[in-house]
Scaffold this active site. Structure first.
Site: not given
Ligand code: ATP
Length: 354
Positions: A133, A186
Site C-alpha cells: 500500500y 509471492k
C-alpha cells in the site's frame, strides 16, 4: 483505567458507521454492565461530521484525545465522498493507524453457521504499516506518482523490523490458539520484497519451535481458502495481501458485514470492521452490525488480557456467544438472508446478554 470502569473512544465515521458503531456501543455497554464494569464513552468527531464541525475529516483535537485513550471504536469512512480539497489525502483510518503505530491488524474469520468439520476458524494477521500500500509508505510525498499521464508507479516497502514484529504477533496468536502459521507471500516472483517477508517470518518462527509453520503463494492461497479454508489457522500477510485475503475470508465465513478486526500497537488498540461505509445501504436500518460488535469484543479481550480486569475478557466472550446465539436463533440482517433491521438485531443481542 480503574478496576470497575473504563473509558473508550467512539468515532462514528460515515455511511453506515453511525448505525453500526451505536449498535456495538449498546452491546458493549450491556456486556460490561453484566460483568460489573461501567464504561464511559468519549465521542470524537471524524469524517463528514468532523468536516462540518471542525473543517477537517480528522481534526487534530480528535488525534490528541485518542493519544490519551487505551482503546476506541472506529466506524468506516467514505473518504472518496469528501470535498475535493481533501482528495489525495490518506484516509482517516490510515492516518490514525500511522499516528499511533497500530502495526498489527488482527482479522479473525469464523463461520457463522453451525459448527461443522468444514467451518472456517482462522485469523489473518496483517502487517499494517508498509508493504504494497504505497500511501502508507512515505514520510513526505506520495508513494504513488505519474512521470507522464500514461505511466503510473507505486512504491512498495518491506523492512525487517516491521516484518519481525508482525511475525511475533502471528506466532504468539498461533501459540495461544494451539495452532500453526501460514506465511502468505509471492517469493517465486517478488523475490526481494515478499522474499524478505517470507524469510524474516521463518526466522522468527524458529523462536517458536512448538508452532508449525508453512507458506503459500498468495494466488494459490486465495484458491485454497475457497477450496479448504477450514484447514488454515493463522495466516500472516503483508498489508495489501492481508487486506484482500480478509475480505475473501470474511465473505467465506458468512458475510463481509460480519467480519471483525482489531488494529493494535503494544499499548493501544482500535476496533474497526473489515467492511467499508456501504453508502448504498446507509441510513436505512439494513446494515449488519455484527462486524463492528465482534470488533468491539476483540478490543475488550485485548484490553482484558493486557490491562485487566479479567472481567473485560469475560465480557468479550459473552458478546461472541450472544452474537452467535442470536444468529443461530434465526435473527439475521438481510445480508445473511434474514429480515431483521440493524436495531432489531442489536436489541436481540442485548436481550441475550441480559
Ligand atoms: P471500502 O473501500 O471503504 O472498504 P468498499 O467499496 O470496498 O469500501 P463496502 O462499503 O464494504 O465496500 O461495501 C461492499 C458491499 O458490501 C456493499 O454492497 C455493501 O452494501 C455491503 N456491505 C458492507 N458492509 C455491510 C454491512 N455491515 N451490512 C450489510 N452489507 C454490507
Amino acid at each position: 483505567m480503574g478496576l470497575t470502569d473504563i473509558e473508550l473512544g467512539v468515532l462514528d465515521g460515515d455511511g453506515i458507521g453511525p448505525e453500526v458503531v451505536s449498535a456495538a456501543a449498546q452491546v458493549a455497554e450491556a456486556a460490561l454492565e453484566a460483568r460489573g464494569i461501567a464504561v464511559r464513552w468519549r465521542r470524537l468527531p471524524i469524517g463528514h461530521a468532523a468536516i462540518a464541525e471542525c473543517g477537517d475529516p480528522l481534526p487534530e483535537s480528535t488525534l490528541e484525545a485518542l493519544a490519551g485513550l487505551d482503546g476506541w471504536l472506529l466506524g468506516p469512512h467514505d473518504n472518496v465522498s469528501y470535498p475535493t480539497q481533501f482528495a489525495g489525502r490518506v484516509a482517516p483510518g490510515g492516518l490514525i493507524r500511522k499516528r499511533f503505530d497500530l502495526f498489527a491488524n488482527i482479522r479473525p474469520a469464523r463461520s457463522l453457521g453451525p459448527a461443522t468439520d468444514r467451518a472456517l476458524d482462522l485469523v489473518i494477521v496483517r502487517e499494517n504499516t508498509e508493504g504494497f500500500y504505497a500511501d502508507r509508505n512515505m514520510f513526505a510525498g506520495s508513494g504513488e506518482f505519474m512521470p507522464t499521464p500514461d505511466v503510473a508507479m507505486a512504491v512498495g516497502v518491506f523492512t525487517r523490523p516491521a516484518i519481525e514484529r508482525i511475525a511475533h504477533e502471528a506466532f504468539r496468536t498461533a501459540r495461544d490458539r494451539g495452532g500453526r502459521v501460514t506465511i502468505a507471500h509471492k517469493a517465486n516472483v517478488l523475490a526481494m520484497t515478499t522474499g524478505l517477508f517470507k524469510r524474516v517470518c521463518e526466522e522468527v518462527g524458529a523462536q517458536y519451535p512448538d508452532v508449525p509453520v508453512d507458506g503459500e503463494h498468495i494466488d494459490a492461497l486465495a484458491a485454497l481458502l475457497v477450496r479448504r479454508g477450514h484447514t488454515f489457522d493463522v495466516i500472516v500477510a503483508e498489508n495489501m495481501f492481508g487486506d484482500i485475503l480478509s475480505d475473501l475470508a470474511g465473505e467465506l465465513a458468512g458475510s463481509i458485514g460480519a467480519a471483525p478486526s482489531l488494529n493494535a500497537s503494544g499499548t493501544q488498540a482500535m476496533a474497526q470492521a473489515v467492511h467499508g461505509a456501504a453508502p448504498d445501504i446507509a441510513g436505512q436500518g439494513l446494515a449488519n452490525p455484527t462486524a463492528m460488535i465482534l470488533s468491539t469484543a476483540l478490543l475488550l479481550r485485548w484490553l482484558g488480557e493486557r490491562r485487566g480486569p479479567p472481567a473485560l475478557t469475560r465480557a468479550a466472550d459473552d458478546i461472541d456467544s450472544a452474537v452467535h446465539a442470536t444468529l443461530q436463533n434465526g435473527t439475521r440482517t438481510r445480508d445473511l438472508g434474514g429480515e431483521a433491521s440493524t436495531e432489531k438485531f442489536t436489541r436481540a443481542v442485548v436481550a441475550t446478554l441480559r
